[in-house]
Scaffold this motif. Structure first.
Motif, PDB file in Angstrom:
ATOM      1  N   GLU A 166      31.185  42.598  41.116  1.00 32.78           N
ATOM      2  CA  GLU A 166      31.117  41.219  41.532  1.00 32.78           C
ATOM      3  C   GLU A 166      29.942  41.637  41.767  1.00 32.78           C
ATOM      4  OE1 GLU A 166      32.143  36.901  43.408  1.00 32.78           O
ATOM      5  OE2 GLU A 166      33.909  38.695  42.512  1.00 32.78           O
ATOM      6  N   ARG A 168      28.611  40.986  37.818  1.00 33.89           N
ATOM      7  CA  ARG A 168      29.939  40.250  37.377  1.00 33.89           C
ATOM      8  C   ARG A 168      31.192  40.081  37.564  1.00 33.89           C
ATOM      9  NH1 ARG A 168      29.104  41.371  31.765  1.00 33.89           N
ATOM     10  NH2 ARG A 168      27.330  41.723  32.067  1.00 33.89           N
ATOM     11  N   ARG A 169      31.624  39.385  37.277  1.00 37.56           N
ATOM     12  CA  ARG A 169      33.022  38.108  38.148  1.00 37.56           C
ATOM     13  C   ARG A 169      33.408  38.844  37.279  1.00 37.56           C
ATOM     14  NH1 ARG A 169      35.842  34.291  39.246  1.00 37.56           N
ATOM     15  NH2 ARG A 169      35.063  32.563  37.972  1.00 37.56           N
ATOM     16  N   THR A 220      37.650  37.220  36.141  1.00 38.17           N
ATOM     17  CA  THR A 220      38.836  36.734  36.728  1.00 38.17           C
ATOM     18  C   THR A 220      39.669  36.263  35.842  1.00 38.17           C
ATOM     19  OG1 THR A 220      37.674  35.527  33.890  1.00 38.17           O
ATOM     20  CG2 THR A 220      36.468  34.911  35.220  1.00 38.17           C
ATOM     21  N   ALA A 221      40.429  37.503  35.251  1.00 43.40           N
ATOM     22  CA  ALA A 221      41.506  37.722  35.519  1.00 43.40           C
ATOM     23  C   ALA A 221      41.767  38.972  34.221  1.00 43.40           C
ATOM     24  CB  ALA A 221      42.345  36.638  33.979  1.00 43.40           C
ATOM     25  N   THR A 233      36.163  38.966  31.581  1.00 46.28           N
ATOM     26  CA  THR A 233      35.042  38.532  33.125  1.00 46.28           C
ATOM     27  C   THR A 233      34.077  36.964  32.421  1.00 46.28           C
ATOM     28  OG1 THR A 233      33.445  39.438  32.084  1.00 46.28           O
ATOM     29  CG2 THR A 233      34.419  40.932  32.998  1.00 46.28           C
ATOM     30  N   GLU A 234      33.280  36.671  33.011  1.00 45.24           N
ATOM     31  CA  GLU A 234      32.890  35.519  32.761  1.00 45.24           C
ATOM     32  C   GLU A 234      32.059  35.234  31.129  1.00 45.24           C
ATOM     33  OE1 GLU A 234      30.527  35.970  36.517  1.00 45.24           O
ATOM     34  OE2 GLU A 234      31.713  33.795  37.059  1.00 45.24           O
ATOM     35  N   LEU A 250      43.211  38.082  42.087  1.00 48.10           N
ATOM     36  CA  LEU A 250      43.478  38.543  40.385  1.00 48.10           C
ATOM     37  C   LEU A 250      45.024  39.593  40.778  1.00 48.10           C
ATOM     38  CD1 LEU A 250      39.845  40.987  39.935  1.00 48.10           C
ATOM     39  CD2 LEU A 250      41.225  38.797  38.479  1.00 48.10           C
TER      40      LEU A 250
END
Length: 404
Positions: free
Chosen positions: A33, A77-78, A80-81, A95-96, A248
């Motif tokens: 991230e 880069r985050r 997300t799931a 990711t996003e 996460l």
């Protein structure tokens, strides 16, 4: 086998290197991230904050290394799931900017600093935490001679920040709600040595002192104590510990227990997902252990890499830690929790000595301040499973005799 590692810190870098060294030639993707590539965290609150170490020396691996190893490093880069597979091994990381399929997934998401709630002023401008590069880059410009800094929390991170600020010419006050500093992590004898070190350098330490709030409108200007006093401040550091970053894992339905619960190889409750570093807890002496240390992150990461490739090796924790404060170095081997006996040895000079922890006659840990010899001998004894007579530790002239 497609391997994805989420989190780009010490554990991630160590795991990726181990996988390649052990012969894995499949795709490896590391997703972080932070904008920076994997870097060392310990120097952040010491040499980097003092301006004695640049970013280039913090970085664990040069850009060429990642390319030469055929490892895809994605920063800034985050994730997300995590979409876990139901009827087959593997899944995908979301990711996003897209998705990354995996056959094996490692979570090395680390920990996040605790903050006081907004109702107590924890989000006011001028309040800082110490965890990542951006935290230190925000704090460093505030450390100017003559300013007043208040550190909330008397653990290692807070005390390291206090030492740096004092060296830079700030007036520093450390506020600890517990009866003494280092209450959760060190014996009273170790705390006494560290307290004396700080007092000798002009740091004010308030122990057994609670805070009611951080004062100020928009920007923090002090700390109100529960006894009615107000300590003025130009900058405030919140050093009140960290929490494992398990968001996460929790959203993905993995078992949690003081972190992501794993077996002795680092495997989570999902056989395709592993965890290592500050975010993970492993079985230890009938309970669970979470190691917040460089050595722990490296050992766990390498164990996970081996297990991913079919090894049956299990993690055998051999913890070691260190803390640099002023010109003193505290080195710690083992874990002192659960000790029932302490023996101390004086060191050389005004600030130094060692504290030896025993449980049922067995040596389990050593704290050594400015005493590298005591640290090394204690560490060798602990790792060999050997325990000297406690009274011999205090009385022997030459520590090396304990190894005989």
């Amino acid at each position: 086998m497609r391997i994805v590692i989420v989190g780009a810190g010490q554990a991630a870098a160590s795991m990726a290197a181990r996988l390649r060294a052990k012969g894995h030639d499949g795709p490896i993707t590391v997703i972080g991230e932070e904008a920076a590539p994997p870097y060392q965290r310990p120097p952040l609150s010491k040499a980097y904050l003092l301006g004695e170490m640049g970013v280039d020396r913090l970085v664990l691996r040069a850009p060429d290394w990642w390319r030469d190893q055929g490892i895809t490093l994605i920063t800034g880069r985050r994730v997300t799931a995590i979409d876990r597979a139901i009827d087959r091994a593997g899944g995908r990381v979301v990711t996003e900017a897209g998705v990354h399929p995996y056959d094996a997934l490692a979570l090395t998401t680390g920990a996040r600093p605790r903050r006081l709630p907004a109702a107590m002023g924890g989000d006011l401008t001028g309040t800082h935490v110490i965890r990542g590069l951006t935290d230190i880059d925000a704090l460093a410009p505030e450390l100017r001679p003559g300013r007043r800094m208040v550190v909330i929390g008397g653990g290692y991170i807070g005390l390291e920040a206090a030492a740096v600020a004092r060296k830079l010419g700030l007036e520093v006050t450390v506020i600890e709600a517990a009866p003494r500093i280092l209450g959760r992590v060190a014996a009273p004898q170790t705390a006494a040595m560290i307290r004396a070190l700080h007092l000798a350098h002009g740091v004010t330490i308030l122990e057994g002192t609670g805070i009611s709030r951080i004062t100020g409108t928009g920007r923090a200007d002090g700390v109100a104590l529960t006894d009615g006093r107000v300590i003025g401040a130009d900058v405030i550091v919140q050093g009140i510990g960290v929490l494992p970053d398990t968001a996460l894992a929790e959203a993905a339905g993995l078992a949690l227990d003081n972190g992501i619960a794993t077996d002795a190889q680092g495997r989570s409750s999902d056989p395709a997902i592993w965890a290592a570093g500050d975010c993970a807890s492993i079985p230890h002496q009938g309970g669970r252990l979470r190691l917040e240390s460089v050595g722990g992150a490296i050992d766990m990461a390498e164990c996970v890499a081996d297990a991913m490739l079919g090894s049956d090796r299990r993690l055998d924790p051999r913890p070691w830690f260190w803390s640099d404060q002023f010109d003193a170095k505290l080195q710690i081997a083992g874990l002192g929790q659960g000790h029932d006996m302490i023996r101390t040895r004086p060191g050389q000079g005004d600030h130094g000595g060692s504290v030896w922890y025993f449980r049922q006659g067995r040596l389990i840990a050593v704290d050594a301040l400015n005493d590298a010899r005591a640290y090394m001998i204690g560490k060798r004894l602990i790792e060999a499973g050997r325990s000297p007579d406690p009274d011999a530790v205090a009385g022997v002239t030459d520590l090396k005799a304990l190894l005989a």
